[in-house]
Design a protein around this motif. Sequence first.
Motif, short mmCIF file in Angstrom:
data_model
loop_
_atom_site.label_atom_id
_atom_site.label_comp_id
_atom_site.label_asym_id
_atom_site.label_seq_id
_atom_site.Cartn_x
_atom_site.Cartn_y
_atom_site.Cartn_z
N UNK A 180 -19.77 15.84 12.94
CA UNK A 180 -18.35 16.06 13.04
C UNK A 180 -18.09 17.56 13.02
N UNK A 181 -16.88 17.93 13.31
CA UNK A 181 -16.53 19.34 13.20
C UNK A 181 -16.13 19.64 11.76
N UNK A 182 -15.80 20.91 11.50
CA UNK A 182 -15.65 21.34 10.13
C UNK A 182 -14.59 20.62 9.34
N UNK A 183 -13.45 20.31 9.97
CA UNK A 183 -12.34 19.71 9.23
C UNK A 183 -12.73 18.39 8.60
N UNK A 184 -13.27 17.48 9.38
CA UNK A 184 -13.60 16.16 8.84
C UNK A 184 -14.92 16.16 8.10
N UNK A 185 -15.79 17.14 8.36
CA UNK A 185 -16.98 17.28 7.52
C UNK A 185 -16.58 17.70 6.11
N UNK A 186 -15.60 18.57 6.01
CA UNK A 186 -15.10 18.98 4.70
C UNK A 186 -14.50 17.79 3.96
N UNK A 187 -13.73 16.97 4.67
CA UNK A 187 -13.13 15.80 4.05
C UNK A 187 -14.21 14.83 3.56
N UNK A 188 -15.22 14.57 4.39
CA UNK A 188 -16.27 13.64 4.00
C UNK A 188 -17.05 14.16 2.80
N UNK A 189 -17.31 15.47 2.76
CA UNK A 189 -18.06 16.04 1.64
C UNK A 189 -17.31 15.89 0.33
#
Length: 385
Positions: free
Chosen positions: A295-304
């Motif tokens: 994923x790109x950064x936005x949803x990677x941050x959310x998942x983390x």
Amino acid sequence: MPQPSHAPALPTLPDDAGLRARAAEDPEGLYDLAALASRATAPNASSALLRIAVALCSDPSPAAIACAARLADTLLSLDGPQYHRALVRRMAWHLVRPPGTTPLHALFEQLPERLDTAAEFRACLLQEITLRSWGPWDEPYLAYAGRLRELGHPLAWLPLPALAFENHARRMSHHRNRRSGALTPRELRGRYPEIPPTDAGARAARGARDVADPPRAERTGEPLAPFESWEARFYELPEPLPAADWNAALLTGLPADCLAELTPDTLAAAHTTADDVLAELFLATFAGGIQSPGRDGAYARLAAWRGLYALLDLDRDVPHTDAVRHAAEHRWLRFAVAEGTDNGWFVGGYTEHGFGCTELGFAALDPTGRRITLLAATDTDTDMH
């Protein structure tokens, strides 16, 4: 987005350098070309639209930025082809550059009335901005973020600006092709402090009770979904564990697929901190697996962040600053497996063909010293081993 019955043919595009030059010289013309690509039915139409979008996002001029935003707002649809949603998020990652080099304030002046494609694009932009360390945060960014919270956008749950706790993850967000890597026991011991295995740690493991919680396990493993295999397990000890016994001997005694057949001689367990865990969860989702796109950064941050909350067993309404404090009260282990073991779950760094793997292993001991969370992942090219 429905296709017209007589979709236009897609013209041959210049190479990427030519597209970037076109974005600088004639962004409106490139937008018109994107409109043509969005209506085309050729097999390469989606890749052509991606290349045009990236070219527009790569030019820092206000005209190119405006055309990029218009492309996201008007030519793409959250209800259209599946790749539209991914392209909106990819464009947000490409558009944001180092601090102060891209004027984006104008894109946030009009607050959204609903969660449409324009709102999705800007919601992702806000996250990419915070990952690139922009600041100080001011209007209209904060006002737009507030409206997204009112509308219930999932990304609006994340803190703005980013917390210092996220610094390692933020550095990773600049590099699209970066992946997590497998650490050998020797590498792990060289980078992190290790407490030697103890007989008391092994005895404590024999008294551990496996606590099944499938919904929490799914939430904990969300960032690792792109990987070939992952495992999240939870345990409870009959009495508090002394700090000296939180080590490899305890881990190898726990019932888990990822720990099968391992001993303190073939598994190294070193102490780490929660920000290391958050960074690896971010990178796992951001970079993706060997055979799965990231994923790109936005949803990677959310998942983390979601994964960390599940790992800590926290409700989503707990403030992020409180979650950081709670994480600091835990004891964290990062573990690595030696090559050539009989484990069968971890490959051990490289396949027999020399192909690199991604292998992660973390464990957390809660402040009571009695509750353990285990999280592990492995990702290899299944065709190569």
